[in-house]
Write a protein that holds these residues in place. Structure first.
Motif, PDB file in Angstrom:
ATOM      1  N   ASP A 155       0.850  -1.190   0.000  1.00  0.00           N
ATOM      2  CA  ASP A 155       0.000   0.000   0.000  1.00  0.00           C
ATOM      3  C   ASP A 155       0.887   1.241   0.000  1.00  0.00           C
ATOM      4  O   ASP A 155       1.991   1.223   0.569  1.00  0.00           O
ATOM      5  CB  ASP A 155      -0.923   0.004   1.219  1.00  0.00           C
ATOM      6  N   PHE A 156       0.393   2.339  -0.597  1.00  0.00           N
ATOM      7  CA  PHE A 156       1.246   3.480  -0.877  1.00  0.00           C
ATOM      8  C   PHE A 156       0.595   4.798  -0.455  1.00  0.00           C
ATOM      9  O   PHE A 156      -0.574   5.047  -0.789  1.00  0.00           O
ATOM     10  CB  PHE A 156       1.549   3.540  -2.385  1.00  0.00           C
ATOM     11  N   LYS A 157       1.372   5.615   0.243  1.00  0.00           N
ATOM     12  CA  LYS A 157       0.934   6.983   0.538  1.00  0.00           C
ATOM     13  C   LYS A 157       1.667   7.947  -0.380  1.00  0.00           C
ATOM     14  O   LYS A 157       2.898   7.995  -0.381  1.00  0.00           O
ATOM     15  CB  LYS A 157       1.181   7.359   1.999  1.00  0.00           C
ATOM     16  N   LEU A 158       0.898   8.711  -1.131  1.00  0.00           N
ATOM     17  CA  LEU A 158       1.452   9.636  -2.107  1.00  0.00           C
ATOM     18  C   LEU A 158       1.455  11.044  -1.546  1.00  0.00           C
ATOM     19  O   LEU A 158       0.419  11.528  -1.054  1.00  0.00           O
ATOM     20  CB  LEU A 158       0.619   9.612  -3.391  1.00  0.00           C
ATOM     21  N   LYS A 159       2.581  11.717  -1.642  1.00  0.00           N
ATOM     22  CA  LYS A 159       2.623  13.133  -1.304  1.00  0.00           C
ATOM     23  C   LYS A 159       1.990  13.932  -2.447  1.00  0.00           C
ATOM     24  O   LYS A 159       2.283  13.717  -3.631  1.00  0.00           O
ATOM     25  CB  LYS A 159       4.062  13.581  -1.084  1.00  0.00           C
ATOM     26  N   ILE A 160       1.122  14.863  -2.078  1.00  0.00           N
ATOM     27  CA  ILE A 160       0.509  15.768  -3.049  1.00  0.00           C
ATOM     28  C   ILE A 160       0.645  17.199  -2.527  1.00  0.00           C
ATOM     29  O   ILE A 160       1.149  17.424  -1.431  1.00  0.00           O
ATOM     30  CB  ILE A 160      -0.967  15.399  -3.324  1.00  0.00           C
ATOM     31  N   GLY A 161       0.198  18.174  -3.349  1.00  0.00           N
ATOM     32  CA  GLY A 161       0.345  19.574  -2.975  1.00  0.00           C
ATOM     33  C   GLY A 161       1.481  20.258  -3.714  1.00  0.00           C
ATOM     34  O   GLY A 161       2.064  21.231  -3.227  1.00  0.00           O
ATOM     35  N   ARG A 162       1.792  19.766  -4.908  1.00  0.00           N
ATOM     36  CA  ARG A 162       2.896  20.334  -5.683  1.00  0.00           C
ATOM     37  C   ARG A 162       2.684  21.804  -6.010  1.00  0.00           C
ATOM     38  O   ARG A 162       3.650  22.552  -6.188  1.00  0.00           O
ATOM     39  CB  ARG A 162       3.087  19.527  -6.972  1.00  0.00           C
ATOM     40  N   GLY A 163       1.430  22.238  -6.088  1.00  0.00           N
ATOM     41  CA  GLY A 163       1.143  23.636  -6.417  1.00  0.00           C
ATOM     42  C   GLY A 163       1.317  24.589  -5.254  1.00  0.00           C
ATOM     43  O   GLY A 163       1.136  25.800  -5.409  1.00  0.00           O
ATOM     44  N   ALA A 170      -2.143  25.577 -10.814  1.00  0.00           N
ATOM     45  CA  ALA A 170      -2.970  24.719 -11.671  1.00  0.00           C
ATOM     46  C   ALA A 170      -2.181  23.521 -12.172  1.00  0.00           C
ATOM     47  O   ALA A 170      -2.678  22.384 -12.187  1.00  0.00           O
ATOM     48  CB  ALA A 170      -3.525  25.526 -12.842  1.00  0.00           C
ATOM     49  N   ALA A 171      -0.927  23.779 -12.582  1.00  0.00           N
ATOM     50  CA  ALA A 171      -0.109  22.681 -13.086  1.00  0.00           C
ATOM     51  C   ALA A 171       0.219  21.690 -11.969  1.00  0.00           C
ATOM     52  O   ALA A 171       0.233  20.470 -12.185  1.00  0.00           O
ATOM     53  CB  ALA A 171       1.168  23.228 -13.710  1.00  0.00           C
ATOM     54  N   GLY A 172       0.505  22.202 -10.771  1.00  0.00           N
ATOM     55  CA  GLY A 172       0.809  21.319  -9.647  1.00  0.00           C
ATOM     56  C   GLY A 172      -0.382  20.469  -9.253  1.00  0.00           C
ATOM     57  O   GLY A 172      -0.247  19.261  -8.971  1.00  0.00           O
ATOM     58  N   ASP A 173      -1.565  21.079  -9.229  1.00  0.00           N
ATOM     59  CA  ASP A 173      -2.766  20.321  -8.895  1.00  0.00           C
ATOM     60  C   ASP A 173      -3.045  19.245  -9.939  1.00  0.00           C
ATOM     61  O   ASP A 173      -3.441  18.121  -9.602  1.00  0.00           O
ATOM     62  CB  ASP A 173      -3.968  21.264  -8.779  1.00  0.00           C
ATOM     63  N   ALA A 174      -2.810  19.585 -11.205  1.00  0.00           N
ATOM     64  CA  ALA A 174      -3.015  18.603 -12.268  1.00  0.00           C
ATOM     65  C   ALA A 174      -2.027  17.445 -12.147  1.00  0.00           C
ATOM     66  O   ALA A 174      -2.391  16.276 -12.366  1.00  0.00           O
ATOM     67  CB  ALA A 174      -2.884  19.277 -13.633  1.00  0.00           C
ATOM     68  N   ARG A 175      -0.782  17.762 -11.758  1.00  0.00           N
ATOM     69  CA  ARG A 175       0.202  16.696 -11.573  1.00  0.00           C
ATOM     70  C   ARG A 175      -0.193  15.783 -10.412  1.00  0.00           C
ATOM     71  O   ARG A 175      -0.029  14.568 -10.482  1.00  0.00           O
ATOM     72  CB  ARG A 175       1.587  17.287 -11.339  1.00  0.00           C
ATOM     73  N   ASP A 176      -0.720  16.358  -9.344  1.00  0.00           N
ATOM     74  CA  ASP A 176      -1.202  15.531  -8.232  1.00  0.00           C
ATOM     75  C   ASP A 176      -2.238  14.526  -8.717  1.00  0.00           C
ATOM     76  O   ASP A 176      -2.217  13.347  -8.325  1.00  0.00           O
ATOM     77  CB  ASP A 176      -1.828  16.409  -7.142  1.00  0.00           C
ATOM     78  N   VAL A 177      -3.135  14.982  -9.562  1.00  0.00           N
ATOM     79  CA  VAL A 177      -4.166  14.093 -10.111  1.00  0.00           C
ATOM     80  C   VAL A 177      -3.522  13.012 -10.972  1.00  0.00           C
ATOM     81  O   VAL A 177      -3.848  11.816 -10.860  1.00  0.00           O
ATOM     82  CB  VAL A 177      -5.192  14.900 -10.923  1.00  0.00           C
ATOM     83  N   ASP A 178      -2.582  13.423 -11.832  1.00  0.00           N
ATOM     84  CA  ASP A 178      -1.932  12.459 -12.721  1.00  0.00           C
ATOM     85  C   ASP A 178      -1.211  11.368 -11.927  1.00  0.00           C
ATOM     86  O   ASP A 178      -1.282  10.184 -12.274  1.00  0.00           O
ATOM     87  CB  ASP A 178      -0.934  13.173 -13.635  1.00  0.00           C
TER      88      ASP A 178
END
Length: 368
Positions: A155-163, A170-178
């Protein structure tokens, strides 16, 4: 002859190295986490030659308060460390207590949980953004998931919040989704957790969730700065769109007294205070309140693989913990099999204390 209540004859402070399997990059708030920290540890020796040891968080306390005192003056099997001034030795005293009683720490804590402790991988940071001159992109995170799966994680915990800091919003949020969708596609059976390190606001985080709602996130961790109203709104959104997803809070500078009523009111499902900086003794006092309120726990353990072992004993002892944070890596002089999961589970045995033999002097470096 060994004593049922020995005196502490010495306290030795040393440094022990940790090495991650790779350099761990940025999160929403902080820069690179590097290749693994050196850690301070305390080694307690009794007058009859028994030893307990463990990590020390923050500056050491007053050794003279400890040397010459009986173990029962320092730690009570029923509650933990007796004087807050001695809690810098929380882990070492619990380890020694287990050694003296011939029992694992999880048994001293009550054996309320399973000794097959589920562990997730907490080492998936913003490595897609590095190196800065030639970012590697999303595929590197999939490679890291595969490498950690080979170590035993499922199981994996992903760090998000690149923006928040590192990309245009917008680009950071989109990368989090990707990233979230790519890991789900590559690992359809894994539990996926996400941790924003307070890198969103409520509206932005709900937009992220809307884009990944079909992923079936296991939990969302620290999505934004603590605000009771925002947390209640988040829980309401999830209840409507993804009711199985949990809200996890309480790692960063937690005001536990403020978080408890929010959690008891249903807006927080899991509390995350650190197994070291909050402490094992504090968790022992808090857990019955959480059980009564219907709130789960998962003590934060990132940074040092030893902390995962401590959190696993807490989970097996106190119960009310469904999964703990795993830290891929090696600790000098410690058998990796004692720190890493197998098929996503860290299996504890009945070895006394935390079940970690003291590393030899070749690995314990003097402090200073």
């Amino acid at each position: 002859m060994t004593s049922a209540d020995p005196r502490i004859s010495s306290v030795r402070l040393a440094r022990l190295g940790t090495r991650y399997p790779r350099t761990v990059g940025r999160n929403a708030r902080l820069g690179s986490h590097g290749g693994g920290p050196d850690s301070d540890v305390a080694v307690l020796v009794t007058d009859d030659g028994r030893t307990g040891w463990g990590l020390v968080e923050g500056p050491p306390g007053d050794v003279s308060r400890v040397v010459g005192r009986r173990l029962s003056e320092l730690v009570d099997p029923a509650v933990g460390v007796l004087d807050p001034s001695d809690r810098w030795l929380d882990i070492a005293l619990h380890d020694l207590l287990g050694v003296v009683h011939g029992a694992p720490v999880h048994a001293l804590l009550g054996s309320r949980g399973t000794t097959d402790v589920e562990v997730y991988d907490g080492a998936l940071y913003f490595d897609d953004l590095d190196p800065q001159e030639s970012p590697r992109g999303v595929d590197v995170l999939l490679d890291e998931c595969r490498a950690d799966a080979a170590l035993g994680f499922r199981d994996f915990k992903l760090k998000i919040g690149r923006g928040n800091r590192w990309m245009d919003r917008a680009a950071g949020d989109a990368r989090d989704v990707d990233v979230t969708r790519a890991v789900r596609d590559a690992f359809p059976d894994a539990r996926i957790l996400v941790d924003a390190n307070d890198g969103y606001d409520l509206d932005g985080f709900l937009a992220y969730l809307d884009a990944v709602v079909d992923v079936g996130l296991y939990w969302v961790e620290e999505p934004f700065l603590d605000d009771p109203g925002d947390l209640k709104a988040l829980r309401a959104w999830l209840d409507e769109r993804s009711p199985g997803t949990r809200v996890a809070e309480g790692e960063t500078s937690p005001d536990v007294d403020a978080l408890l009523p929010v959690a008891a009111g249903g807006a927080i499902d899991v509390l995350l205070m650190d197994v070291m900086s909050f402490g094992l003794t504090a968790w022992r006092g808090l857990m019955p309140q959480l059980v009564e309120a219907g709130v789960h726990a998962s003590p934060h353990a990132w940074g040092r693989p030893l902390k995962t072992r401590y959190a696993a004993h807490l989970a097996a002892g106190l119960g009310n913990v469904d999964v703990v944070e795993g830290v891929p890596g090696e600790v000098a002089g410690v058998d990796p099999a004692l720190l890493l999961p197998r098929d996503g589970v860290l299996r504890l045995d009945d070895a006394p204390g935390f079940g970690l033999p003291l590393p030899d002097d070749a690995h314990l470096r003097p402090v200073g």
